[in-house]
Scaffold this motif. Structure first.
Motif, PDB file in Angstrom:
ATOM      1  N   ASN A  69       0.968  -1.513  -0.057  1.00 46.46           N
ATOM      2  CA  ASN A  69      -0.278   0.103  -0.084  1.00 46.46           C
ATOM      3  C   ASN A  69       1.221   1.193   0.268  1.00 46.46           C
ATOM      4  OD1 ASN A  69      -2.408  -0.787   0.093  1.00 46.46           O
ATOM      5  ND2 ASN A  69      -3.375  -0.035   1.700  1.00 46.46           N
ATOM      6  N   PRO A  70       1.887   1.576   0.178  1.00 47.38           N
ATOM      7  CA  PRO A  70       2.708   2.788   1.316  1.00 47.38           C
ATOM      8  C   PRO A  70       3.354   2.877  -0.877  1.00 47.38           C
ATOM      9  CG  PRO A  70       3.213   1.671   2.921  1.00 47.38           C
ATOM     10  CD  PRO A  70       2.006   0.963   2.151  1.00 47.38           C
ATOM     11  N   LEU A  71       3.418   1.841  -1.299  1.00 46.00           N
ATOM     12  CA  LEU A  71       4.115   1.574  -2.771  1.00 46.00           C
ATOM     13  C   LEU A  71       3.182   1.961  -3.637  1.00 46.00           C
ATOM     14  CD1 LEU A  71       7.294  -1.160  -2.449  1.00 46.00           C
ATOM     15  CD2 LEU A  71       7.768   1.534  -2.407  1.00 46.00           C
ATOM     16  N   SER A  72       1.919   1.842  -3.379  1.00 44.35           N
ATOM     17  CA  SER A  72       0.740   2.345  -4.267  1.00 44.35           C
ATOM     18  C   SER A  72       0.781   3.855  -4.246  1.00 44.35           C
ATOM     19  CB  SER A  72      -0.294   1.249  -3.713  1.00 44.35           C
ATOM     20  OG  SER A  72      -1.184   1.849  -4.801  1.00 44.35           O
ATOM     21  N   VAL A  73       0.817   3.811  -2.363  1.00 48.19           N
ATOM     22  CA  VAL A  73       0.568   5.624  -3.060  1.00 48.19           C
ATOM     23  C   VAL A  73       1.754   6.245  -3.171  1.00 48.19           C
ATOM     24  CG1 VAL A  73       0.790   7.549  -0.728  1.00 48.19           C
ATOM     25  CG2 VAL A  73      -1.111   5.306  -0.856  1.00 48.19           C
ATOM     26  N   ARG A  74       2.303   5.954  -3.159  1.00 46.84           N
ATOM     27  CA  ARG A  74       3.875   7.043  -3.862  1.00 46.84           C
ATOM     28  C   ARG A  74       3.419   6.707  -5.231  1.00 46.84           C
ATOM     29  NH1 ARG A  74       6.821   9.303  -0.073  1.00 46.84           N
ATOM     30  NH2 ARG A  74       7.221   8.077   1.904  1.00 46.84           N
ATOM     31  N   LEU A  75       3.840   5.372  -5.922  1.00 48.52           N
ATOM     32  CA  LEU A  75       2.978   5.386  -7.469  1.00 48.52           C
ATOM     33  C   LEU A  75       2.085   6.597  -7.880  1.00 48.52           C
ATOM     34  CD1 LEU A  75       4.732   3.983  -9.857  1.00 48.52           C
ATOM     35  CD2 LEU A  75       2.487   2.910  -9.660  1.00 48.52           C
ATOM     36  N   MET A  99      -5.646  26.044 -11.984  1.00 45.43           N
ATOM     37  CA  MET A  99      -4.286  25.754 -11.285  1.00 45.43           C
ATOM     38  C   MET A  99      -5.904  25.540 -10.144  1.00 45.43           C
ATOM     39  SD  MET A  99      -1.890  24.876 -12.725  1.00 45.43           S
ATOM     40  CE  MET A  99      -0.289  25.932 -13.245  1.00 45.43           C
ATOM     41  N   GLU A 100      -6.137  26.025  -9.095  1.00 44.60           N
ATOM     42  CA  GLU A 100      -7.254  25.964  -8.412  1.00 44.60           C
ATOM     43  C   GLU A 100      -7.671  25.131  -8.291  1.00 44.60           C
ATOM     44  OE1 GLU A 100      -6.397  28.810 -10.166  1.00 44.60           O
ATOM     45  OE2 GLU A 100      -5.041  29.892  -8.469  1.00 44.60           O
ATOM     46  N   SER A 101      -8.701  25.077  -9.993  1.00 46.52           N
ATOM     47  CA  SER A 101     -10.096  24.009 -10.094  1.00 46.52           C
ATOM     48  C   SER A 101      -8.868  21.956  -9.689  1.00 46.52           C
ATOM     49  CB  SER A 101     -10.519  24.239 -11.440  1.00 46.52           C
ATOM     50  OG  SER A 101     -11.005  23.112 -11.760  1.00 46.52           O
ATOM     51  N   GLY A 102      -7.715  22.130 -10.101  1.00 45.59           N
ATOM     52  CA  GLY A 102      -6.828  21.058 -10.023  1.00 45.59           C
ATOM     53  C   GLY A 102      -6.566  20.898  -8.483  1.00 45.59           C
ATOM     54  N   LEU A 103      -5.859  21.980  -7.857  1.00 42.65           N
ATOM     55  CA  LEU A 103      -5.671  21.553  -6.904  1.00 42.65           C
ATOM     56  C   LEU A 103      -7.070  20.674  -5.917  1.00 42.65           C
ATOM     57  CD1 LEU A 103      -3.856  24.349  -6.229  1.00 42.65           C
ATOM     58  CD2 LEU A 103      -2.855  22.105  -5.869  1.00 42.65           C
ATOM     59  N   ASN A 104      -8.065  21.790  -6.218  1.00 45.81           N
ATOM     60  CA  ASN A 104      -9.606  21.359  -5.464  1.00 45.81           C
ATOM     61  C   ASN A 104      -9.543  20.161  -5.688  1.00 45.81           C
ATOM     62  OD1 ASN A 104     -11.857  21.447  -3.862  1.00 45.81           O
ATOM     63  ND2 ASN A 104     -12.640  21.597  -5.909  1.00 45.81           N
ATOM     64  N   ALA A 105      -9.663  19.383  -7.310  1.00 47.43           N
ATOM     65  CA  ALA A 105      -9.866  17.436  -7.103  1.00 47.43           C
ATOM     66  C   ALA A 105      -8.902  16.718  -6.864  1.00 47.43           C
ATOM     67  CB  ALA A 105      -9.726  18.136  -9.337  1.00 47.43           C
ATOM     68  N   ALA A 106      -7.973  17.567  -6.813  1.00 46.50           N
ATOM     69  CA  ALA A 106      -6.783  16.653  -5.785  1.00 46.50           C
ATOM     70  C   ALA A 106      -7.456  16.393  -4.077  1.00 46.50           C
ATOM     71  CB  ALA A 106      -5.595  16.952  -6.065  1.00 46.50           C
ATOM     72  N   HIS A 107      -7.473  17.497  -3.985  1.00 44.30           N
ATOM     73  CA  HIS A 107      -7.891  17.280  -2.241  1.00 44.30           C
ATOM     74  C   HIS A 107      -9.378  16.515  -2.282  1.00 44.30           C
ATOM     75  CE1 HIS A 107     -10.377  18.946   0.768  1.00 44.30           C
ATOM     76  NE2 HIS A 107      -9.226  19.004   1.165  1.00 44.30           N
ATOM     77  N   GLN A 108     -10.232  16.457  -3.498  1.00 42.14           N
ATOM     78  CA  GLN A 108     -11.506  16.094  -2.929  1.00 42.14           C
ATOM     79  C   GLN A 108     -11.461  14.372  -3.300  1.00 42.14           C
ATOM     80  OE1 GLN A 108     -14.173  17.474  -1.488  1.00 42.14           O
ATOM     81  NE2 GLN A 108     -13.684  19.392  -1.683  1.00 42.14           N
ATOM     82  N   ILE A 109     -10.462  14.507  -4.195  1.00 40.22           N
ATOM     83  CA  ILE A 109     -10.388  12.474  -4.718  1.00 40.22           C
ATOM     84  C   ILE A 109      -9.134  11.746  -3.673  1.00 40.22           C
ATOM     85  CG2 ILE A 109     -10.892  12.784  -6.983  1.00 40.22           C
ATOM     86  CD1 ILE A 109      -8.628  12.928  -7.370  1.00 40.22           C
ATOM     87  N   SER A 132      -5.729  13.573   0.743  1.00 36.88           N
ATOM     88  CA  SER A 132      -5.903  15.559   0.405  1.00 36.88           C
ATOM     89  C   SER A 132      -4.060  16.081   0.049  1.00 36.88           C
ATOM     90  CB  SER A 132      -7.271  15.600   0.825  1.00 36.88           C
ATOM     91  OG  SER A 132      -8.179  15.375   0.364  1.00 36.88           O
ATOM     92  N   ALA A 133      -3.725  15.467   1.472  1.00 34.40           N
ATOM     93  CA  ALA A 133      -2.524  17.459   1.421  1.00 34.40           C
ATOM     94  C   ALA A 133      -1.441  16.530   0.290  1.00 34.40           C
ATOM     95  CB  ALA A 133      -2.293  17.309   3.084  1.00 34.40           C
ATOM     96  N   GLN A 134      -1.305  15.511   0.366  1.00 39.32           N
ATOM     97  CA  GLN A 134      -0.322  14.806   0.028  1.00 39.32           C
ATOM     98  C   GLN A 134      -0.621  14.607  -1.030  1.00 39.32           C
ATOM     99  OE1 GLN A 134      -1.077  10.780   1.272  1.00 39.32           O
ATOM    100  NE2 GLN A 134       0.918  10.780   1.911  1.00 39.32           N
ATOM    101  N   ARG A 135      -1.779  14.895  -1.846  1.00 40.06           N
ATOM    102  CA  ARG A 135      -2.295  14.637  -3.693  1.00 40.06           C
ATOM    103  C   ARG A 135      -2.005  16.327  -3.852  1.00 40.06           C
ATOM    104  NH1 ARG A 135      -6.235  10.778  -5.867  1.00 40.06           N
ATOM    105  NH2 ARG A 135      -5.022  11.318  -7.816  1.00 40.06           N
TER     106      ARG A 135
END
Length: 159
Positions: A69-75, A99-109, A132-135
């Motif tokens: 799982n941690p390796l999957s997350v890093r990928l 850019m804000e739209s992309g960052l929001n999407a990264a947060h939401q998923i 969300s923070a990592q993405r």
């Protein structure tokens, strides 16, 4: 029901367009660039396949199933960073707010946000794509640098 994914066997990117509706209506990840980010993320997996990163991760996961799982997350986070690199290199095509739209999407998923919205307690050991923070962090890193060399999620201590 599956969402977008990259298939390494045929190097194809498959897009479940219902996922975009879900992003808009259920996840609050709206805008064309949110969709573009998802596609760029899948292209990031293609880059990983071409570079041999995916195969190396799979071999490590087979040798050490506890690290799967941690390796999957890093990928996945690296694919987010590559999506950001694409955005940086195509900045002239972006519109105000993309850019804000992309960052929001990264947060939401992010896994934690998705788990919370499903009424579950976020459990890091069950994450597959990162918080969300990592993405957001890795997408931002790619967007700000425009440099794929800055996308080393495997060498990073945190993130």
């Amino acid at each position: 029901a599956m969402g977008p994914f990259y298939c390494p066997a045929d190097h194809g990117i498959y897009l479940d367009t219902d996922f975009y509706r879900q992003m808009d209506t259920e996840l609050g990840a709206t805008g064309q660039f949110a969709r573009d980010y998802v596609i760029a993320h899948e292209y990031g997996h293609h880059v990983q396949s071409l570079l041999g990163t995916s195969a190396k991760v799979q071999a490590q996961q087979e040798r050490n199933p506890d690290a799967a799982n941690p390796l999957s997350v890093r990928l996945e986070l690296q694919a987010d960073c590559y999506a950001g690199v694409w955005a940086a290199r195509n900045r002239d095509r972006l519109e105000k707010g993309d850019m804000e739209s992309g960052l929001n999407a990264a947060h939401q998923i992010g896994d934690d946000t998705l788990m919370k919205s499903a009424g579950r307690t976020p459990v890091e050991a069950a994450f597959t794509h990162g918080s969300s923070a990592q993405r957001m962090e890795w997408l931002r890193r790619g967007m700000e640098s425009g440099d794929p060399a800055k996308c080393d999620t495997f060498g990073a201590v945190k993130g």
